[in-house]
Design a protein around this motif. Sequence first.
Motif, PDB file in Angstrom:
ATOM      1  N   UNK A 244       0.386  -1.211  -0.333  1.00 14.49           N
ATOM      2  CA  UNK A 244       0.056   0.063   0.011  1.00 14.49           C
ATOM      3  C   UNK A 244       1.097   0.991   0.011  1.00 14.49           C
ATOM      4  N   UNK A 245       2.055   1.250   0.624  1.00 15.11           N
ATOM      5  CA  UNK A 245       3.303   2.463   1.508  1.00 15.11           C
ATOM      6  C   UNK A 245       3.575   2.747  -0.860  1.00 15.11           C
ATOM      7  N   UNK A 246       4.130   1.237  -1.176  1.00 18.41           N
ATOM      8  CA  UNK A 246       4.122   1.686  -1.838  1.00 18.41           C
ATOM      9  C   UNK A 246       3.797   2.033  -3.994  1.00 18.41           C
ATOM     10  N   UNK A 247       2.330   1.262  -3.412  1.00 19.59           N
ATOM     11  CA  UNK A 247       1.363   1.998  -4.127  1.00 19.59           C
ATOM     12  C   UNK A 247       0.618   3.561  -4.673  1.00 19.59           C
ATOM     13  N   UNK A 248       0.661   4.381  -3.071  1.00 23.29           N
ATOM     14  CA  UNK A 248       0.576   5.368  -2.566  1.00 23.29           C
ATOM     15  C   UNK A 248       1.776   6.112  -3.297  1.00 23.29           C
ATOM     16  N   UNK A 249       2.928   6.047  -2.832  1.00 16.22           N
ATOM     17  CA  UNK A 249       4.452   6.549  -3.491  1.00 16.22           C
ATOM     18  C   UNK A 249       4.426   6.107  -4.713  1.00 16.22           C
ATOM     19  N   UNK A 250       3.652   5.703  -5.214  1.00 14.75           N
ATOM     20  CA  UNK A 250       4.075   5.083  -7.140  1.00 14.75           C
ATOM     21  C   UNK A 250       2.637   6.003  -7.476  1.00 14.75           C
TER      22      UNK A 250
END
Length: 405
Positions: A244-250
């Motif tokens: 989720x953290x990676x998705x939000x950053x991307x």
Amino acid sequence: MSFACQKNSYLKEFDTVVKSCVQSELKTGKKDVVQGFEVILEDTILFPEGGGQPDDRGTINEVPVLRVTRRGAEAVHFVTKAIEAGTSVHMVVDWVRRFDHMQQHSGQHLITAVTETLNLGEKTSFIELDTPKMTEEQMQTLESEINKTIRQGVKVFPTLYENKDDPALAEARCRGLPDDHEGPVRVLAIEGIDSCLCCGTHVTNVTDLQVVKLLLTEKGKRKNSINLHFVCGDRVLQYLGRAVQVERSLNVLLKGPLEQHFELAEKAVKGYKNSNKTVQNLLRDVASLEAEKFRNQSDKPPYFICHRKEGDIDFLNTLIKELNDESLLTLATAGEDKAPGFVMMSGPEEMVKDLGPKIMELLEGKGGFSKGRYQGKANKLQNRTKAAQLVQEAAKTLKQTPSEP
């Protein structure tokens, strides 16, 4: 010997007595060594590493245990404070680490009964399967069946066999007992599904696995095998949290939702490649202009020194090629002052061979001489002024001859 942690993996605290305590040391890296003591207890709730499962952590009388290993029928606990033999002690297990290992280990047994290699990693685990490939559809089917079994609440339990030649052991999967094995043989069963020789700690019911997520497959070490990566229980939540953290950053970086990430990332990569190609062409043009500018000087020195922070090894090669003067002592560098960069020298062979190592020592780098040039990588380009002074001093012995324009 069967330890207390193997008889009841849910024990979090335990009282026992110290059998021995001897001075020892523990290697924590290639060069790092911790001085301490090896403590052997009458029994233990800290599992020693084995069977692909990492060892436990915990305390003995509030003294941290840094490592637990098995030696024959004994568990050896490494601590940094001596605990004398005969001392009654209270043990506490690091339950978060233990339960995580229980979930991953029991999950592996549930995922497949034909596993030959187990690896419990820090974030994900994998099992090596005797199959050359597994399709996405097969993974989805397997994952569905695994989680269906978890919801059914199947029991998990160990059985101890005092005689290693007991005929019942022939019915259990086995990779072989360790050469130094002593005491009873432990078989771990998932009721109605699997039976396997195993020394590790496990849950008592598959419901404690919560959920299993199969992640991906890759080629295994053995021929016609694959590694199937997975996460169980709490690791699924941790994995999802990172995702989720990676998705939000991307989402912010690529300016689009998850469904468009691949398309947007592919577009960004193509743009980067095109921009990088343009920069490379421009740098080659700059190198040619730098060389031409030097050649056009009416009173040229017998040396040439150049630095460009945006440059790379291709820039240096182009620069020296464009100068095309083996009698000219040249020092060219590229890169940021506080980051690793490139160094290249050319000129009279013996002089370059002599100066090269001295220059690299100043710039805290390594390099070598090949095909008329000395080149390498440097870690301290901010010292290039001192390196330039060495070149200028050495060049005083040279008699510059005009080069052809």
